[in-house]
Design a protein around this motif. Structure first.
Motif, short mmCIF file in Angstrom:
data_model
loop_
_atom_site.label_atom_id
_atom_site.label_comp_id
_atom_site.label_asym_id
_atom_site.label_seq_id
_atom_site.Cartn_x
_atom_site.Cartn_y
_atom_site.Cartn_z
N LEU A 174 60.98 -27.51 12.42
CA LEU A 174 61.91 -28.64 12.34
C LEU A 174 61.20 -29.90 11.88
N PHE A 175 60.01 -30.14 12.44
CA PHE A 175 59.24 -31.34 12.13
C PHE A 175 58.86 -31.39 10.65
N TYR A 176 58.28 -30.30 10.14
CA TYR A 176 57.86 -30.28 8.74
C TYR A 176 59.05 -30.23 7.79
N THR A 177 60.13 -29.61 8.21
CA THR A 177 61.34 -29.60 7.38
C THR A 177 61.89 -31.01 7.23
N PHE A 178 61.90 -31.76 8.32
CA PHE A 178 62.39 -33.14 8.25
C PHE A 178 61.51 -33.98 7.31
N LEU A 179 60.18 -33.85 7.45
CA LEU A 179 59.28 -34.61 6.57
C LEU A 179 59.45 -34.21 5.11
N GLU A 180 59.55 -32.90 4.87
CA GLU A 180 59.66 -32.42 3.48
C GLU A 180 60.97 -32.84 2.85
N THR A 181 62.07 -32.65 3.54
CA THR A 181 63.37 -33.00 2.97
C THR A 181 63.51 -34.51 2.80
N THR A 182 62.93 -35.29 3.69
CA THR A 182 62.95 -36.75 3.54
C THR A 182 62.14 -37.17 2.32
N LEU A 183 60.96 -36.55 2.14
CA LEU A 183 60.14 -36.85 0.97
C LEU A 183 60.88 -36.51 -0.32
N VAL A 184 61.52 -35.35 -0.37
CA VAL A 184 62.24 -34.94 -1.57
C VAL A 184 63.40 -35.89 -1.86
N ALA A 185 64.15 -36.24 -0.82
CA ALA A 185 65.29 -37.13 -1.02
C ALA A 185 64.84 -38.50 -1.53
N LEU A 186 63.76 -39.03 -0.97
CA LEU A 186 63.27 -40.35 -1.40
C LEU A 186 62.69 -40.29 -2.82
N SER A 187 61.97 -39.21 -3.11
CA SER A 187 61.36 -39.10 -4.44
C SER A 187 62.39 -38.86 -5.54
N LEU A 188 63.50 -38.23 -5.18
CA LEU A 188 64.55 -37.97 -6.18
C LEU A 188 65.58 -39.09 -6.24
N LEU A 189 65.52 -40.03 -5.31
CA LEU A 189 66.52 -41.10 -5.27
C LEU A 189 66.58 -41.89 -6.58
#
Length: 303
Positions: A169-184
């Protein structure tokens, strides 16, 4: 009578391993959007864009490796079954009384709490004794310190894979947050006609889909992560939180720091890894799922 949400676990059998493919599909979309469509080509442009792209790609791949490691650790790790022939420490007469067929008067006595010792628990579906904090799953049978049956990992989350699940859960949250911010920025450009004309329709569609999926997962996983942080701080599980009385302090609540160690171990070098140090496994029975320390002076009942 309270509505038992756990009785529908039998319906999870039909889902099978399809959910693993769904997870891998989401990872693939994110990988294509970040690495292939956007930040991979950006590495060749030079200047500050290359530095930003290199940073995003390094962090993205590091988190992806940890995410997949933790995920498959939850999938393939036995959550903890009851050892064959396990029996609690009790008199033979008390043990025999737990396995006898129930008469109407016996059921009434059990309901009133007058006949059954709270320390002796017997599963009549698996025909075996249940250790402390063990619960029966309709899919996986009796599981040590069962938290829940997770459809996303096609497995129960129990004593021996709970840490890996939390780290997932922890790494999924970090990864999906990074992807969302980088693709914003690319997502905004998708609607403002600023995007490079060289981008293919497939690349634009993947960027759009990757942003939406990862943003949705980041928000949903954050909720689960907050819930499980609260459970770990009280040394309880989802099932125990559902069943126990909130008016009394939980007998396994040893304080936040010791509660954390009951799940993650004492070696800091292993806290962010889905594994335990051999020393912790050897000297902490709770990590094996059969024996749990209780607060001093507490004679709590088992649920």
């Amino acid at each position: 009578m309270a509505w038992n949400v756990f009785k529908f676990c039998t319906g999870l059998r039909v889902v099978g391993s399809v959910m693993i493919l769904v997870v891998l599909a989401v990872v693939s979309v994110s990988y294509y959007a970040v690495v292939i469509s956007n930040y991979g080509p950006q590495l060749l442009k030079g200047g500050s864009e290359t530095v930003v792209a290199a940073f995003v790609l390094i962090v993205f791949h590091a988190l992806l490796v940890m995410l997949l490691w933790c995920y498959f650790a939850v999938v393939v790790t036995d959550p903890g079954g009851v050892p064959q022939g396990w029996k609690p420490e009790a008199d033979d007469e008390d043990l025999e009384a737990q396995t006898m067929p129930l008469s109407a008067s016996t059921v009434a006595g059990l309901n009133s709490g007058a006949l059954q010792s709270p320390r002796i628990r017997y599963c009549r579906k698996c025909c075996q004794y249940k250790p402390p904090r063990c619960h029966h799953c309709s899919v996986c049978k009796c599981i040590l310190k069962m938290d829940h049956h997770c459809v996303w990992v096609v497995n129960c989350v129990g004593a021996r894979n709970y840490k890996a699940f939390l780290l997932f859960l922890f790494y999924t949250f970090l990864e999906t947050t990074l992807v969302a911010l980088s693709l914003l920025p690319h997502f905004i450009a998708f609607f403002s006609d600023v995007e490079d004309n060289a981008s293919t329709p497939g690349s634009l569609a993947t960027t759009f889909l990757g942003f939406v999926l990862d943003l949705a997962f980041a928000l949903s996983v954050l909720g689960f992560l907050i819930m499980h942080v609260s459970l770990v701080s009280g040394n309880t599980t989802t099932i125990e939180a559902y069943e126990k009385k909130a008016s009394t302090r939980w007998q396994y609540d040893l304080g936040r720091w010791r509660n954390f160690e009951q799940v993650f171990g004492t070696r800091r070098s292993h806290w962010l890894l889905p594994t335990y140090a051999e020393e912790d496994v050897r000297r902490m029975p709770s990590l094996r799922g059969l024996d749990y320390p209780v607060r001093a002076g507490i004679e709590g009942s088992e649920i």
